[in-house]
Design a protein around this motif. Structure first.
Motif, PDB file in Angstrom:
ATOM      1  N   GLY A  14      11.515  27.221  11.167  1.00 57.36           N
ATOM      2  CA  GLY A  14      10.456  25.982  10.687  1.00 57.36           C
ATOM      3  C   GLY A  14      10.649  25.389   9.412  1.00 57.36           C
ATOM      4  O   GLY A  14      10.571  24.089   9.393  1.00 57.36           O
ATOM      5  N   LEU A  15      11.432  25.780   8.582  1.00 54.74           N
ATOM      6  CA  LEU A  15      11.752  25.197   7.268  1.00 54.74           C
ATOM      7  C   LEU A  15      12.713  24.054   7.689  1.00 54.74           C
ATOM      8  O   LEU A  15      12.866  23.301   7.116  1.00 54.74           O
ATOM      9  CB  LEU A  15      12.223  26.284   6.217  1.00 54.74           C
ATOM     10  N   SER A  16      13.735  24.429   8.404  1.00 50.65           N
ATOM     11  CA  SER A  16      15.025  23.439   8.744  1.00 50.65           C
ATOM     12  C   SER A  16      14.256  22.157   9.387  1.00 50.65           C
ATOM     13  O   SER A  16      14.682  21.155   9.042  1.00 50.65           O
ATOM     14  CB  SER A  16      15.913  24.229   9.629  1.00 50.65           C
ATOM     15  N   ILE A  17      13.198  22.488  10.364  1.00 46.89           N
ATOM     16  CA  ILE A  17      12.381  21.402  10.800  1.00 46.89           C
ATOM     17  C   ILE A  17      11.953  20.561   9.701  1.00 46.89           C
ATOM     18  O   ILE A  17      12.023  19.278   9.811  1.00 46.89           O
ATOM     19  CB  ILE A  17      11.778  21.900  12.216  1.00 46.89           C
ATOM     20  N   ALA A  18      11.272  21.248   8.832  1.00 47.59           N
ATOM     21  CA  ALA A  18      10.423  20.491   7.791  1.00 47.59           C
ATOM     22  C   ALA A  18      11.210  19.772   6.812  1.00 47.59           C
ATOM     23  O   ALA A  18      10.638  18.831   5.961  1.00 47.59           O
ATOM     24  CB  ALA A  18       9.421  21.583   7.121  1.00 47.59           C
ATOM     25  N   PHE A  19      12.520  20.169   6.945  1.00 44.12           N
ATOM     26  CA  PHE A  19      13.396  19.798   5.769  1.00 44.12           C
ATOM     27  C   PHE A  19      13.453  18.193   5.625  1.00 44.12           C
ATOM     28  O   PHE A  19      13.130  17.400   4.624  1.00 44.12           O
ATOM     29  CB  PHE A  19      14.686  20.250   5.936  1.00 44.12           C
ATOM     30  N   PRO A  20      13.768  17.395   6.575  1.00 48.26           N
ATOM     31  CA  PRO A  20      13.971  15.934   6.735  1.00 48.26           C
ATOM     32  C   PRO A  20      12.630  15.349   6.425  1.00 48.26           C
ATOM     33  O   PRO A  20      12.422  14.450   6.032  1.00 48.26           O
ATOM     34  CB  PRO A  20      14.361  15.719   8.145  1.00 48.26           C
ATOM     35  N   LEU A  21      11.318  16.110   6.813  1.00 47.85           N
ATOM     36  CA  LEU A  21      10.081  15.537   6.730  1.00 47.85           C
ATOM     37  C   LEU A  21       9.824  15.574   5.093  1.00 47.85           C
ATOM     38  O   LEU A  21       9.137  14.801   4.660  1.00 47.85           O
ATOM     39  CB  LEU A  21       8.871  16.412   7.677  1.00 47.85           C
ATOM     40  N   LEU A  22      10.472  16.759   4.598  1.00 50.45           N
ATOM     41  CA  LEU A  22      10.186  16.946   3.141  1.00 50.45           C
ATOM     42  C   LEU A  22      11.010  15.792   2.318  1.00 50.45           C
ATOM     43  O   LEU A  22      10.286  15.096   1.432  1.00 50.45           O
ATOM     44  CB  LEU A  22      10.467  18.206   2.589  1.00 50.45           C
ATOM     45  N   LEU A  23      12.176  15.538   2.770  1.00 52.76           N
ATOM     46  CA  LEU A  23      12.838  14.222   2.291  1.00 52.76           C
ATOM     47  C   LEU A  23      12.107  13.009   2.351  1.00 52.76           C
ATOM     48  O   LEU A  23      12.063  12.193   1.388  1.00 52.76           O
ATOM     49  CB  LEU A  23      14.251  14.222   2.852  1.00 52.76           C
TER      50      LEU A  23
END
Lengths: 168, 168
Positions: A14-23
Motif C-alpha cells: 500500500g505504501l509503495s503505491i502511495a509513494f509517488p502520490l506522496l511525491l
C-alpha cells in the motif's frame, strides 16, 4: 502456495503505491525544497509510516513478514528513484525537451545553448564535475583533473558492473 | 524457504540478463537493454515461482517475490547508473588516461561535446529527432514524448535543466 501477503507486507505494498502520490503532494509544498531533497523526504516519510504500521497493526509481527515488507518498500523506492532521476537529471530527455521547446530547427550549437537555457556546455560540464569533486572522486589543481583513490575505486567498480551486466 | 527460492530466481536473473545483453549485441536484435532486462526478470520470476510451487510445500509467494524484486531492482539501479551516466563517463575518461590526469579544458571542449553528439545520435536513431537542412527538429513522436515528460515534470515539481541542484 500462499498468495496472500502478510500484514506488514500488505502495508508495504500500500505504501509503495502511495509513494509517488506522496511525491506529487510534496511537489506542491514549497517548504519541501528541491527535487532531490523532496525525494529523500518522501523516502523517510514512507519508512516512518511503515514503522508505524508495523507497530499499530493488530497481532504479533513475524520476522519474515516485516523483512518482506522492507524489501518491497526498498524496491518501490529504487523504482521511483530511477524514474524520478530520469525526469530530473536525464541528459538525453532534456535535450529532447529543449529542442521541442525551441519550436524551430536548431543547429548543434543552438541546441546546446537551448539545452543550457542560455548557458553553454561548459556550465553543464562544471555542474557534473561539481558532483565528482563534491563526492571526493576527483580533485582539480592547476586547471587539471585527477581522480582520488575513491574515484579510481568507483571507476573500477563501474567497469566491473558493466562487465557483469553484459554492457562490456 | 520461500526467501531462498526468491534468491535462486535472482541467481537465474543475474545469469540470464547479461547473457541476453551480449546475445542482443552479437546478433543485432532490435530490442533495447531495458526490454531485455524486463524479459530476463519475467522469465526468472516465472521459473522461481514454478520452483517454489514444486519444491516448497508452504510456498509463500510474497516472501519470494519481495527478495526477488529487491535484488532485481538493485541490479537495474546499478545497470542504469553505469549505462549512460555523464559524470561516470567523465570519471572513466580521466582514469583511463595515461597518468590518470586530464586538462579541464579538454573535457569541456572535446569529451562533453562528444557525449552531447552521442546522445543526439540516440535521439535520431530512435526516431525522436530528425535532421532538417543543417539543423535538427523533433519528430511527432519526439514532440509527444517531450509533452508527456513536461507534464510529469510539472506535476512532480521538477525543473527542466537536468542540472544537479547543490543548494540542498
Amino acid at each position: 502456495m500462499n498468495m496472500l501477503p502478510g500484514p506488514a507486507q500488505a502495508a508495504a505494498i500500500g505504501l509503495s503505491i502511495a509513494f509517488p502520490l506522496l511525491l506529487l503532494c510534496y511537489a506542491h509544498i514549497p517548504a519541501t525544497g528541491g527535487s532531490g531533497r523532496r525525494f529523500r523526504l518522501g523516502c523517510i516519510s514512507i519508512v516512518v509510516l511503515y514503522a508505524v504500521a508495523c507497530i499499530a497493526l493488530p497481532g504479533q509481527r513475524q520476522f519474515d513478514d516485516v523483512l518482506g515488507g522492507l524489501l518491497l518498500l526498498g524496491t518501490a523506492m529504487m523504482f521511483c528513484y530511477i524514474l524520478f532521476s530520469l525526469l530530473a537529471w536525464g541528459f538525453t530527455l532534456t535535450l529532447l525537451t529543449a529542442l521541442v521547446q525551441a519550436k524551430h530547427p536548431l543547429t548543434l550549437e543552438q541546441w546546446a545553448e537551448a539545452y543550457m537555457q542560455g548557458g553553454d556546455l561548459g556550465t553543464f560540464t562544471h555542474n557534473r564535475l561539481k558532483l565528482l569533486v563534491g563526492t571526493g572522486m576527483v580533485i582539480t589543481a592547476g586547471g587539471r583533473l585527477a581522480p582520488t583513490a575513491t574515484g579510481v575505486a568507483v571507476a573500477h567498480l563501474a567497469k566491473l558492473i558493466r562487465l557483469s551486466t553484459g554492457l562490456g | 524457504m520461500s526467501f531462498a527460492v526468491g534468491l535462486v530466481a535472482v541467481a537465474v536473473f543475474a545469469l540470464l540478463a547479461p547473457t541476453l545483453q551480449i546475445m542482443a549485441r552479437a546478433r543485432a536484435w532490435p530490442l533495447g537493454p531495458v526490454t531485455l532486462l524486463a524479459i530476463a526478470a519475467l522469465v526468472s520470476h516465472g521459473l522461481g515461482v514454478a520452483l517454489g510451487i514444486v519444491s516448497v510445500p508452504q510456498f509463500r509467494y510474497w516472501d519470494a517475490a519481495s527478495i526477488f524484486a529487491f535484488c532485481v531492482m538493485a541490479y537495474v539501479f546499478a545497470f542504469g547508473a553505469v549505462y549512460k551516466s555523464v559524470s561516470l563517463e567523465i570519471l572513466l575518461g580521466i582514469v583511463e588516461r595515461t597518468g590518470r590526469t586530464a586538462p579541464l579544458s579538454e573535457i569541456m571542449e572535446r569529451q562533453v561535446p562528444g557525449l552531447f553528439q552521442g546522445r543526439i545520435s540516440i535521439l535520431v536513431d530512435r526516431g525522436l529527432v530528425e535532421r532538417a537542412n543543417s539543423g535538427f527538429v523533433a519528430t511527432a513522436a519526439g514532440r509527444n514524448l517531450a509533452g508527456r515528460v513536461g507534464r510529469l515534470r510539472r506535476a512532480f515539481g521538477i525543473g527542466d535543466t537536468s542540472l544537479y541542484d547543490f543548494s540542498n
